[in-house]
Scaffold this motif. Structure first.
Motif, short mmCIF file in Angstrom:
data_model
loop_
_atom_site.label_atom_id
_atom_site.label_comp_id
_atom_site.label_asym_id
_atom_site.label_seq_id
_atom_site.Cartn_x
_atom_site.Cartn_y
_atom_site.Cartn_z
N ALA A 33 26.36 95.26 77.29
CA ALA A 33 26.60 96.00 76.06
C ALA A 33 25.78 95.42 74.91
CB ALA A 33 28.09 95.94 75.72
N GLY A 34 25.36 96.30 74.02
CA GLY A 34 24.65 95.87 72.81
C GLY A 34 23.26 95.33 73.07
N TYR A 35 22.66 95.71 74.19
CA TYR A 35 21.34 95.18 74.57
C TYR A 35 20.30 95.47 73.49
CZ TYR A 35 17.07 94.57 77.42
OH TYR A 35 15.85 94.17 77.90
N PHE A 36 20.18 96.72 73.09
CA PHE A 36 19.12 97.12 72.16
C PHE A 36 19.39 96.60 70.75
CE2 PHE A 36 18.99 100.02 75.71
CZ PHE A 36 17.66 99.98 76.05
N THR A 37 20.67 96.64 70.35
CA THR A 37 21.02 96.17 69.01
C THR A 37 20.76 94.68 68.90
OG1 THR A 37 22.88 97.64 69.42
CG2 THR A 37 22.79 96.57 67.26
N THR A 38 21.16 93.92 69.93
CA THR A 38 20.97 92.47 69.87
C THR A 38 19.49 92.11 69.82
OG1 THR A 38 22.96 92.24 71.21
CG2 THR A 38 21.56 90.29 71.01
N GLY B 12 20.45 109.00 69.96
CA GLY B 12 21.63 108.66 70.78
C GLY B 12 22.16 107.27 70.49
N ARG B 13 22.55 106.55 71.55
CA ARG B 13 23.27 105.29 71.36
C ARG B 13 22.80 104.20 72.30
NH1 ARG B 13 26.94 104.26 75.47
NH2 ARG B 13 27.62 106.03 76.76
N ASP B 14 23.28 102.99 72.01
CA ASP B 14 23.03 101.79 72.82
C ASP B 14 24.00 101.81 74.02
OD1 ASP B 14 22.31 99.27 73.67
OD2 ASP B 14 22.64 98.29 71.74
N ILE B 15 23.78 100.95 75.01
CA ILE B 15 24.76 100.72 76.08
C ILE B 15 25.95 100.01 75.43
CG2 ILE B 15 25.21 99.52 78.26
CD1 ILE B 15 23.11 101.72 78.55
N SER B 16 27.18 100.43 75.77
CA SER B 16 28.32 99.82 75.07
C SER B 16 29.36 99.27 76.04
CB SER B 16 28.96 100.84 74.15
OG SER B 16 29.77 101.71 74.92
N GLU B 17 30.35 98.60 75.48
CA GLU B 17 31.43 98.02 76.27
C GLU B 17 32.15 99.06 77.13
OE1 GLU B 17 32.52 95.13 76.83
OE2 GLU B 17 31.82 93.78 75.26
N CYS C 279 22.38 106.16 81.01
CA CYS C 279 21.22 105.27 80.88
C CYS C 279 20.54 105.51 79.54
CB CYS C 279 20.24 105.47 82.02
SG CYS C 279 19.35 107.02 81.97
N VAL C 280 19.74 104.51 79.15
CA VAL C 280 18.91 104.63 77.96
C VAL C 280 17.47 104.53 78.45
CG1 VAL C 280 18.23 103.52 75.79
CG2 VAL C 280 20.65 103.61 76.43
N ILE C 281 16.59 105.42 77.93
CA ILE C 281 15.19 105.35 78.35
C ILE C 281 14.34 104.86 77.19
CG2 ILE C 281 15.44 107.21 80.06
CD1 ILE C 281 14.17 109.11 78.03
N ASN C 282 13.14 104.35 77.50
CA ASN C 282 12.27 103.94 76.38
C ASN C 282 11.31 105.08 76.02
OD1 ASN C 282 10.35 103.78 78.39
ND2 ASN C 282 9.94 101.58 78.13
#
Lengths: 117, 905
Positions: B633-638, B646-651, B661-664
C-alpha cells in the motif's frame, strides 16, 4: 691523461702480447704484424683481420701503441697502409707481462712440474 | 677476385659503423693480401681457411665490438644525464608515469579479456554448455525467442548430461554467482564468507591440485557431505597459512562444514575476476542457500542457476559434442513438460545449448570492464604521446645548447650516423630507466584500478600478472617512446653545417630557425592531441553529473531501502501477508518516518519479474511479456511517483478483494494510445493457461527502478497480496523526514515484528544506486586527471617553445624597441605570429575530436558526442592556456633593454 699501472692490464690476451712483440723491433702495418707473428710461431698463430684490428683498437685506447702519421718505410708503395709503433707505456706493459710469465715459470720449475733449465 | 672483395666488404657490414670506418679499409687490404698469397700457393685449403676465419671473426669479434660501442654510448648517455640531472629526472619521471599507466591498463585489459583461467590445467581444452558472459539465476521458463540460447542450466539438466553424454570425459557444474554468508569459523564471531556451490568433479575438470589436504571428488555428489575446500588466499588471510586448518569448521546458517583442503595459490576457479573464499558441495544447497530445493525439478518452473563445464573426449569435435548435448537436453525438456503439454508449453521445447570454449572462464563483467579499459587505454596512450612530444621539445631546446659540442665532434670527423646513434642511445637509456620504474608504477596503478572496479563489481578480483604480453607491451612502449621523443631532435641536431654552427654559437645565438620550426610543429601536435582528451574528459564529467542527477521519476531524497528476508514465513501466505501489513504500519509510526511501503523488486536491486499478458482491447500477440512488480500500500505516494489518474494501491487491496493494478505512462502509451485505460483490464496468462484479470485503477508517472539508461519500460503494478510469489525477500522503502535518523529504529522494528524475519540489507537510495554510476564516475574522474595532465603538458610545451623563440629573437626585438616600437606592439607582434600555429592545431584537433568522440557514444548519458558546449569550453580553455603561454614570454621580450640585448647578440 696519466697512464695506469702496467700491472692493471695483466694478464695480457695472447693476441695483444704477440702484437707487442711484433712491434718491439720496428714499426709495422697490420699485415706485417700478422706475418711476423706467423713466422715467429712457425705458423702456429695466425691472427685474423678481425682479431688483429679489434686488438689494435683496444691497444690504441689503452695507450700501448700509437698510429704513425708517416710511413716509416720510404720504399712503401701503398699510402693507404697504416703503421703502428710501440709506446713507452706499451714497452713497460710488455716488460711487466714478461716478468709475470717468468715468475710463473720459476714457480713451475721450483715445484718440479717441469725440469729446470 | 673482385667478387671475393665484394663478399668481404659485405661481411664487414656486420661490424659496428665506427669500427668499420676506422679499420675496414685496413682489414680489406690485409684480406686481399692474404687471399692473393693463398691463391699464389695454389692450395685450395688455404683459401677456404681464410674465409672460415673471416666468418668466425664476424661471429666472435663483431659482437664484442658492438658491445664496446654500446658501452661507450651508455657511458656517454649517463655522463650527460649526470650533467643535466633536472632534465633526466623530468624525463624519467614522466616516462615512468606514462609507460606505467599504459602498462597497468593494458595488463588489466589483457587479463580481463584474453587471459586463460589461472591455475587451470590445459585451459584451452575446457568447454562449457552455459553462457560464459552471463551470471545470475532464473526461476520460471526460458524463452528462446526473447532470451536466446540457454544461459544457465538446472541441476537436473546437468545430471542428465553428466550421466548420459558419451562425448565428454568429464562434466561439472557450478553456481554462476558468488554467495556471501555471515558465517563463523569454529563457531566464533560471525564474519563474511564468500563461496560457491560446485558439483563433484569440479576440481578434476579444472585440473586443480591441492596445496594441502584433498579436493572434492565425484563422491561428493552422493550423500550429504559436509566438506569445504578453501582458497589459498583465504587460507593465508584468515588462517595465517597454518597447516592445521584441515579439519577446522565453518558454520553457514545451521550447517557445519569441515575444511578438507586448500587450493594452490593463483587458482580462482571457473569464473575469471572472482575469488571465492570457499567451495562447497552442491548437495548442501537446500541447507546453506534456502529456501527451496534447487536440486530437484519442481514443474512447472525450472530453477536455472548453474554453469556447466567439461572436457571433450579425445577425437570428439565441438559440433559432435554440441549435437549430443542438445539431444539429451531436448529429451529432458520433453519429459519435464510432460505429454499433456499446452500449446504454449510446447514453445518451451524450442531451447538449445551452445557449446563454447571456456579457456577464459565465465565472467559477467568481461565486456563492460574491457570496454571501459579500452577507453582509458586510448586516453593514456594519447597522454604518453603528449609527454613524448614535450620531451622531444625539451631535447630540442637542450640540443640548441649542445650544438657547439655536436658541431665540434662532427668537424673532428665523427660520422653523423654515429652521433645519431649516440643521441638515440641516450634517449633509449632514459626511456629504459623510465620503463623499469614504470613496472613499479604499473603495479601500484593496477591495485588502484582494481579497487575502482570493485566499486562497480563488488566481487571483482584480478591479480597483477607479470606475464609475457605485459612485459612485451612495456618494452614496446619504452622503445616506442624513446624513438618518439629522441629521433627528431637527434636528426635535427646533427643536420646542419658544423662550420655555421660553430660561428653561431660563438656569437651567443641559441637554436636555429629549423629547430624553432620543429618545436612549433611539436606544439601543434600537442594541441591536436590535447583537445580530444579535454573534450572526452568534459563529456564524461557531464555524463557522470547527468547520471547522478537523472530524472528518476521518483523522489530520491531521504529514501531508505531495507531488504527483509522472510525466512520460513514465505510459505505461510496468510501469516506473511498480515505480518507485512503490520510491519508497514509499524514502520510508518516510527518518529521521523514520513511514509513506508514495500515491493518485491525494490529499487535498483537487480531483479526483474515478468508475466505473459493480454491487454483488454488490444489484439493478442504471442509472447507479450509485461514487466510487473508486486507492491504494498502507498507505493506511489511514498516514492513520490505522481499519480496521473485514479488512485494508488491501498490497504484495502487484499487477497480476497477485486483484483486491481496501476500502470505507468509507458504502459498506457504503448497499449492504449488515445483510449482511456481506466477500468480496462490487464490479464496475466500462466503456463498452464490460468488467467487472472486486473482492473486498471490508476495511471502513474514513469519511474526508473532498475536502469538509468534507455527508455522506461511499460510496467504494471499489482497489490502484493493479489499475486502469489515464491520470492522470499521484500524491500521496504522508507521516506524519512528531513534531519531524522531512523536506521536503528527501522532495524529494531523489523526484528521486533517477528523473530523469523531478518534484515539482510539496509541502505540509502544513493548507496543502492552507487554501483550504477560508479563506472561512469570513475572514468570521469580519470578523464579529468588525464585531461588536466594533457593541458599542463601542452601548456609547458607551448611556453617552452615560445620562450625559446623569443629568446632567440632578443636582438631583433631590441632593435625594434630601439627604433621606437612600443612594448604592446612587440607583444602583439609575437602573439599574432603564434596565433596561426595555435589556430591550426586547434582546427586539426577539433576535426580529430569530432571524429573520435563517436567512440565514446555508448558511454555518454544526456549529452551528445559532438556536444557544442563541451567542445567550445575545451577550445576556450586551450586558447586561454595558449594565450598565457604566449603572452608571458612576449611580455618579457618587450621589457628587454635594447642596449643589453644588442651587446649580447
Amino acid at each position: 691523461m696519466k697512464d695506469p699501472k702496467p700491472e692493471s692490464l695483466l694478464p695480457l690476451p695472447p693476441a695483444v702480447f704477440h702484437i707487442l712483440i711484433a712491434l718491439a723491433d720496428r714499426d709495422r702495418h697490420g699485415y706485417s704484424i700478422m706475418q711476423d707473428v706467423a713466422t715467429r710461431t712457425g705458423g702456429a698463430v695466425k691472427l685474423s683481420a678481425g682479431t688483429l684490428y679489434s686488438s689494435i683498437r683496444r691497444m690504441l685506447e689503452q695507450g700501448l701503441i700509437e698510429e704513425l702519421r708517416d710511413s716509416p718505410d720510404p720504399s712503401s708503395t701503398d699510402e693507404r697502409r697504416r703503421y703502428y709503433a710501440l709506446t713507452k707505456f706499451g714497452r713497460r706493459v710488455a716488460a711487466a707481462e714478461v716478468t709475470r710469465l717468468n715468475a710463473l715459470v720459476q714457480q713451475a720449475r721450483k715445484t718440479g712440474l717441469v725440469p729446470g733449465a | 677476385m673482385r667478387r671475393a672483395h665484394a663478399v668481404y666488404r659485405a661481411l664487414l657490414h656486420g661490424y659496428p659503423a665506427p669500427f668499420r670506418h676506422e679499420y675496414g679499409e685496413q682489414m680489406r687490404l690485409m684480406f686481399a693480401e692474404q687471399l692473393g698469397e693463398a691463391r699464389r700457393t695454389g692450395a685450395w685449403g688455404h683459401e677456404a681457411q681464410l674465409w672460415a676465419r673471416a666468418v668466425l671473426d664476424l661471429l666472435t669479434v663483431a659482437p664484442r665490438e658492438h658491445w664496446h660501442v654500446l658501452k661507450q654510448d651508455l657511458r656517454y648517455a649517463f655522463r650527460s644525464m649526470k650533467a643535466r640531472p633536472g632534465f633526466a629526472s623530468v624525463a624519467i619521471l614522466s616516462l615512468a608515469l606514462g609507460i606505467g599507466a599504459n602498462t597497468a591498463i593494458f595488463s588489466l585489459w589483457n587479463s580481463v579479456l584474453n587471459a586463460a583461467l589461472p591455475g587451470v590445467d590445459h585451459p584451452q581444452a575446457l568447454v562449457m554448455l552455459s553462457n560464459p558472459n552471463s551470471i545470475g539465476m532464473m526461476r520460471g521458463r526460458w524463452n528462446t525467442r526473447t532470451d536466446g540460447p540457454r544461459s544457465w542450466l538446472s541441476y537436473a539438466e546437468f545430471e542428465q548430461l553428466r550421466d548420459q553424454a558419451s562425448v565428454f570425459s568429464m562434466l561439472m557444474a557450478s553456481e554462476t554467482s558468488l554467495s556471501t554468508w555471515q558465517g563463523r569459523v569454529d563457531r566464533g564471531q560471525p564474519e563474511s564468507i564468500r563461496g560457491r556451490l560446485v558439483s563433484g568433479g569440479f576440481f578434476q575438470v579444472l585440473g586443480a591440485q591441492p596445496a594441502i589436504g584433498r579436493l572434492f571428488t565425484t563422491q561428493e555428489d552422493s550423500g550429504e557431505p559436509a566438506y569445504a575446500v578453501i582458497s589459498h588466499a583465504y587460507w593465508q588471510r584468515r588462517f595465517g597459512g597454518r597447516p592445521d586448518v584441515i579439519g577446522r569448521t565453518l558454520s553457514l546458517r545451521d550447517t557445519v562444514v569441515a575444511i578438507t583442503g586448500v587450493t594452490r595459490a593463483g587458482f580462482v576457479g571457473e569464473t575469471s575476476g572472482q575469488l571465492p573464499d570457499v567451495w562447497l558441495p552442491i548437495r548442501l544447497q537446500p541447507r546453506v542457500l534456502p529456501p527451496g530445493d534447487w536440486l530437484h525439478e519442481q514443474p512447472p518452473d525450472k530453477m536455472m542457476w548453474l554453469h556447466v563445464f567439461g572436457r571433450l573426449k579425445p577425437g570428439v569435435s565441438e559440433s559432435q559434442a554440441e549435437a549430443q548435448a542438445n539431444a539429451i537436453f531436448q529429451t529432458g525438456l520433453e519429459s519435464f513438460y510432460g505429454a499433456a503439454m499446452t500449446a504454449r508449453q510446447r514453445e518451451f521445447l524450442d531451447q538449445r545449448l551452445v557449446l563454447q570454449s571456456a579457456a577464459r572462464g565465465a565472467s559477467s563483467t568481461r565486456q563492460d570492464i574491457s570496454s571501459s579499459l579500452r577507453v582509458l587505454l586510448v586516453a593514456v596512450g594519447i597522454l604518453l604521446l603528449i609527454a613524448c612530444a614535450n620531451l622531444a621539445n625539451l631535447l630540442l631546446a637542450r640540443g640548441a645548447a649542445r650544438r657547439a659540442e655536436v658541431a665540434i665532434r662532427l668537424s673532428l670527423g665523427a660520422s653523423r650516423a654515429r652521433l645519431i646513434r649516440q643521441l638515440v642511445t641516450e634517449s633509449l637509456a632514459l626511456s629504459l630507466i623510465g620503463g623499469i620504474v614504470a613496472i613499479g608504477v604499473a603495479y601500484a596503478l593496477h591495485r588502484l584500478l582494481v579497487a575502482m572496479l570493485r566499486e562497480v563489481e563488488s566481487q571483482f578480483f584480478m591479480s597483477f600478472a607479470f606475464d609475457v604480453p605485459m612485459l612485451v607491451f612495456a618494452l614496446a612502449a619504452t622503445i616506442g617512446a624513446a624513438v618518439a621523443f629522441g629521433a627528431l631532435p637527434a636528426w635535427q641536431m646533427t643536420r646542419s653545417d658544423p662550420g655555421a654552427q660553430l660561428k653561431d654559437s660563438s656569437r651567443g645565438a641559441i637554436g636555429s630557425v629549423r629547430e624553432l620550426r620543429s618545436g612549433r610543429w611539436l606544439v601543434g601536435v600537442q594541441l591536436v592531441l590535447s583537445l580530444p582528451l579535454l573534450v572526452a574528459a568534459g563529456l564524461l564529467v557531464r555524463t557522470a553529473y547527468n547520471l547522478q542527477h537523472a530524472d528518476l521519476g521518483f523522489r530520491p531524497e531521504r529514501l531508505l531501502l531495507a531488504r527483509v528476508d522472510l525466512g520460513t514465513l514465505a510459505q505461510d501466505v496468510a501469516r506473511r501477508d498480515r505480518l507485512l501489513r503490520d510491519l508497514r504500519t509499524s514502520l510508518e509510526r516510527i518518529p521521523g518516518v514520513e511514509a513506508a511501503t514495500f515491493s518485491h523488486l525494490g529499487l535498483f536491486g537487480g531483479g526483474f519479474s515478468t508475466a505473459m499478458i493480454e491487454v483488454e482491447g488490444v489484439s493478442t500477440e504471442p509472447d507479450r511479456e509485461g514487466p510487473l512488480d508486486r507492491v504494498g500500500a502507498g507505493y506511489f505516494t511514498t516514492l513520490g511517483i505522481p499519480i496521473r489518474r485514479g488512485r494508488d494501491i491501498s490497504e484495502t487491496d487484499g487477497a480476497d478483494t477485486r483484483k486491481v493494478c496501476v500502470i505507468n505512462d509507458a504502459f498506457s502509451q504503448r497499449f492504449f494510445d488515445r483510449r482511456d485505460p481506466m477500468g480496462l483490464h490487464v490479464t496475466t496468462v500462466g503456463d498452464d493457461g490460468a488467467r487472472v484479470a486486473y482492473e486498471i485503477v490508476g495511471i502513474a508517472g514513469n519511474a526508473r527502478t532498475g536502469s538509468l539508461r534507455g527508455d522506461v519500460a511499460p510496467r504494471f503494478f499489482v497489490p502484493a497480496e493479489q499475486r502469489p510469489s515464491l520470492g522470499t525477500t521484500r524491500t521496504f522503502m522508507i521516506r524519512a523526514a528531513a534531519g531524522a535518523t531512523v536506521i536503528s529504529a527501522v532495524r529494531k522494528t523489523v526484528t521486533d515484528a517477528d523473530s523469523t524475519l531478518s534484515l539482510s540489507e539496509i541502505a540509502s537510495i544513493e548507496e543502492q544506486m552507487a554501483p550504477y554510476t560508479a563506472d561512469e564516475r570513475n572514468i570521469a574522474q580519470l578523464g579529468v586527471v588525464f585531461g588536466t595532465a594533457a593541458l599542463m603538458l601542452a601548456a609547458i610545451g607551448l611556453y617552452g617553445v615560445l620562450s625559446f623563440g623569443v629568446a632567440r629573437r632578443a636582438s631583433e626585438i631590441a632593435i625594434r624597441i630601439a627604433l621606437g616600437a612600443l612594448p604592446h606592439h612587440v607583444i602583439a607582434l609575437i602573439v599574432r605570429e603564434n596565433t596561426a600555429l595555435v589556430v591550426a592545431g586547434l582546427v586539426l584537433g577539433g576535426t580529430v575530436t569530432l571524429w573520435g568522440s563517436r567512440l565514446l557514444e555508448a558511454r555518454l548519458y544526456g549529452v551528445a558526442p559532438q556536444d557544442p558546449l563541451t567542445l567550445t569550453i575545451a577550445l576556450g580553455v586551450l586558447l586561454l592556456v595558449a594565450f598565457i603561454a604566449t603572452y608571458l614570454p612576449a611580455r618579457r621580450a618587450s621589457k628587454v633593454d635594447p642596449v643589453t640585448a644588442l651587446r649580447q647578440g
